[in-house]
Scaffold this motif. Structure first.
Motif, short mmCIF file in Angstrom:
data_model
loop_
_atom_site.label_atom_id
_atom_site.label_comp_id
_atom_site.label_asym_id
_atom_site.label_seq_id
_atom_site.Cartn_x
_atom_site.Cartn_y
_atom_site.Cartn_z
N ALA A 50 0.83 -1.21 0.00
CA ALA A 50 0.00 0.00 0.00
C ALA A 50 0.87 1.25 0.00
O ALA A 50 0.59 2.23 -0.69
CB ALA A 50 -0.93 -0.02 1.21
N PHE A 51 1.94 1.21 0.79
CA PHE A 51 2.84 2.37 0.87
C PHE A 51 3.51 2.65 -0.48
O PHE A 51 3.54 3.77 -0.96
CB PHE A 51 3.88 2.12 1.95
CG PHE A 51 5.06 3.05 1.87
CD1 PHE A 51 4.94 4.37 2.22
CD2 PHE A 51 6.28 2.60 1.41
CE1 PHE A 51 6.01 5.24 2.14
CE2 PHE A 51 7.35 3.44 1.32
CZ PHE A 51 7.22 4.76 1.68
N PHE A 82 1.05 3.26 7.25
CA PHE A 82 0.54 3.55 5.91
C PHE A 82 0.36 5.06 5.72
O PHE A 82 0.77 5.64 4.70
CB PHE A 82 -0.79 2.82 5.70
CG PHE A 82 -1.54 3.26 4.48
CD1 PHE A 82 -1.12 2.89 3.22
CD2 PHE A 82 -2.68 4.04 4.59
CE1 PHE A 82 -1.81 3.29 2.08
CE2 PHE A 82 -3.38 4.45 3.48
CZ PHE A 82 -2.95 4.07 2.22
N CYS A 83 -0.26 5.72 6.70
CA CYS A 83 -0.49 7.16 6.61
C CYS A 83 0.82 7.94 6.63
O CYS A 83 1.00 8.89 5.86
CB CYS A 83 -1.38 7.62 7.76
SG CYS A 83 -3.07 6.98 7.67
N PHE A 84 1.75 7.54 7.50
CA PHE A 84 3.05 8.19 7.54
C PHE A 84 3.76 8.03 6.20
O PHE A 84 4.38 8.97 5.70
CB PHE A 84 3.91 7.60 8.66
CG PHE A 84 3.59 8.14 10.03
CD1 PHE A 84 2.47 8.92 10.25
CD2 PHE A 84 4.43 7.88 11.11
CE1 PHE A 84 2.18 9.42 11.51
CE2 PHE A 84 4.15 8.37 12.37
CZ PHE A 84 3.02 9.14 12.57
N GLY A 85 3.66 6.84 5.62
CA GLY A 85 4.32 6.60 4.33
C GLY A 85 3.78 7.50 3.24
O GLY A 85 4.54 8.07 2.45
N LEU A 114 13.60 9.20 6.26
CA LEU A 114 12.48 8.73 7.08
C LEU A 114 11.46 7.99 6.22
O LEU A 114 10.80 7.06 6.69
CB LEU A 114 11.82 9.92 7.78
CG LEU A 114 12.70 10.64 8.81
CD1 LEU A 114 11.97 11.86 9.35
CD2 LEU A 114 13.08 9.70 9.94
N LEU A 115 11.34 8.41 4.96
CA LEU A 115 10.44 7.73 4.03
C LEU A 115 10.85 6.27 3.87
O LEU A 115 10.02 5.35 3.94
CB LEU A 115 10.47 8.44 2.68
CG LEU A 115 9.81 7.76 1.48
CD1 LEU A 115 8.32 7.64 1.70
CD2 LEU A 115 10.10 8.53 0.20
N VAL A 116 12.14 6.03 3.68
CA VAL A 116 12.64 4.65 3.54
C VAL A 116 12.56 3.93 4.89
O VAL A 116 12.12 2.77 4.96
CB VAL A 116 14.09 4.66 3.02
CG1 VAL A 116 14.65 3.24 2.98
CG2 VAL A 116 14.17 5.30 1.64
N GLY A 117 12.96 4.62 5.95
CA GLY A 117 12.95 4.00 7.26
C GLY A 117 11.57 3.66 7.76
O GLY A 117 11.41 2.78 8.62
N LEU A 119 6.82 16.00 13.55
CA LEU A 119 7.58 16.42 12.38
C LEU A 119 6.70 16.46 11.14
O LEU A 119 6.67 17.45 10.40
CB LEU A 119 8.75 15.46 12.15
CG LEU A 119 9.54 15.64 10.85
CD1 LEU A 119 10.19 17.01 10.80
CD2 LEU A 119 10.59 14.55 10.70
N LEU A 120 5.95 15.37 10.91
CA LEU A 120 5.08 15.31 9.74
C LEU A 120 4.01 16.39 9.80
O LEU A 120 3.69 17.02 8.79
CB LEU A 120 4.42 13.93 9.65
CG LEU A 120 5.22 12.84 8.96
CD1 LEU A 120 4.50 11.50 9.09
CD2 LEU A 120 5.43 13.16 7.49
N GLY A 121 3.46 16.60 10.99
CA GLY A 121 2.40 17.59 11.12
C GLY A 121 2.86 18.99 10.77
O GLY A 121 2.16 19.72 10.05
N THR A 122 4.02 19.38 11.26
CA THR A 122 4.54 20.72 10.96
C THR A 122 4.78 20.90 9.47
O THR A 122 4.38 21.91 8.87
CB THR A 122 5.84 20.98 11.73
OG1 THR A 122 5.61 20.84 13.13
CG2 THR A 122 6.37 22.38 11.45
#
Length: 378
Positions: free
Chosen positions: A9-10, A101-104, A133-136, A156-159
């Motif tokens: 999915a990611f 999934f959402c973070f990805g 971070l995308l890969v991790g 981090l993602l939110g900002t």
């Protein structure tokens, strides 16, 4: 097969975002990204509450064994357990996958958007951090079960997400909106921390450490923004040209005809001039519809004695205010007259802010062997 679903999915989400997000952002893109953020928010809140209820179950057992405690407190904890605790561990795992999934998807979209808006090495480093971070993200599923780790990544993602989203909503950008993005993300993380009943009267000092990472991340991002290291999303450079004999009606001008090595990208851009010629630098920058943003052109000259670039001029005016909505980008230009031969770099930048794009070129005397050709900003 189920354990590979998040990865599939990611990767699918990243491929889709790569094709659809960046140069132009549609309302549907913002809706999907907001959905990913909200789904991650509710998933993290539930996971945090689930851990807290495990603790509540232990307290409930202690209350049941204590004859001095009123039955109302026992009943209260019983209902609390019924509402939250009766979820199988498999569902908690699925919610952790949902966070991953959402973070990805958020990482992939932000990497693409911030990369396309990066015009300096510093802002590109920020993109590399996001890409790492995308890969991790694919290896952090178990880590996301740790509330502290999850909260740090979410901050981090939110900002970065709000810094991208808000300009589309308010049709403006700048320091105020970035600070608002940072405070909004940090505030939501604080509410998540408050929501989790990990914050108990006995262990407050222990669980306060979960706030250290979000606070530190917010502080570092503010410093990075003030240092112009954060790419000026959602502005995207579309085209830039160095030339002479500029026509303001058609945005066309004369450029050196490219030789074989220049067409292959193995030789830098040149522009030949004669005495009295004005050298123009033109660029077009895409911005979402109705967004207005001031820009400036920064001219650097490479000093022969030091072999280093030195800022010579910052050029801006009332006409250098981007008005978004044009697919090919908002066109603007700056010019210099009687400049000496040598190597120059011109940056197109958000006014007093981060660089959107730059071009290094050599100014030479005379007429090019290949002659001139007419070019224009689309």
């Amino acid at each position: 097969m189920e354990k590979f679903f998040p990865a599939f999915a990611f990767l699918g989400g990243f491929s889709w975002d790569s094709m659809t997000i960046g140069s132009k952002v549609y309302g549907s893109d913002l809706i999907f990204l907001s959905f990913y953020y909200l789904l991650a928010l509710f998933s993290i809140a539930f996971i945090a509450t689930r851990k807290a209820v495990d603790r509540c179950d232990e307290i409930n057992e202690e209350l049941s064994n204590n004859e001095e405690v009123s039955n109302s407190k026992v009943l209260q904890n019983f209902y609390h357990r019924i509402l939250y605790y009766e979820w199988p561990q498999a569902w908690i795992d699925r919610l952790t996958w949902a966070v991953q999934f959402c973070f990805g998807n958020l990482y992939s979209a932000l990497v693409i958007c911030y990369f396309k808006s990066s015009g300096s090495i510093a802002s590109f480093i920020i993109v590399l951090v996001l890409a790492t971070l995308l890969v991790g993200n694919e290896f952090l599923k178990e880590k996301y079960e740790n509330f502290g780790v999850c909260l740090a990544f979410f901050c981090l993602l939110g900002t970065m997400f709000f810094n991208f989203l808000i300009p589309h909503l308010v049709h403006g950008m700048g320091t105020f909106w970035f600070f608002l993005s940072t405070l909004l993300s940090a505030g939501i993380c604080y509410l998540l921390w408050m929501k989790s009943s990990l914050k108990s009267s006995n262990d407050v000092s222990r669980y306060k450490r979960f706030l250290i990472a979000p606070i530190s991340i917010s502080f570092v991002l503010i410093i990075a923004y003030l240092a112009n290291w954060i790419a000026p999303v959602p502005l995207v450079l579309k085209q830039q040209i160095v030339c002479k004999n500029f026509d303001r009606e058609t945005y066309s001008c004369d450029v050196d005809k490219l030789d074989f090595w220049q067409r292959m990208g193995l030789k830098g851009t040149t522009i030949h001039k004669e005495e009295g010629d004005e050298i123009y630098f033109m660029s077009s920058v895409y911005a979402p519809a109705e967004l207005k943003a001031p820009i400036e052109f920064r001219w650097y000259y490479k000093e022969p004695s030091t072999n280093k670039f030195k800022l010579t001029d910052k050029i801006t005016s009332s006409r250098m205010i981007i008005r978004g909505g044009r697919d090919q980008g908002y066109r603007s230009y700056s010019k210099k007259k009687n400049i000496p031969s040598g190597i120059y770099r011109v940056e197109t930048a958000y006014k007093d802010g981060a660089v959107i794009g730059s071009e290094t070129f050599r100014v030479l005397e005379g007429i090019p062997k290949q002659g001139f050709v007419r070019d224009s900003l689309r």
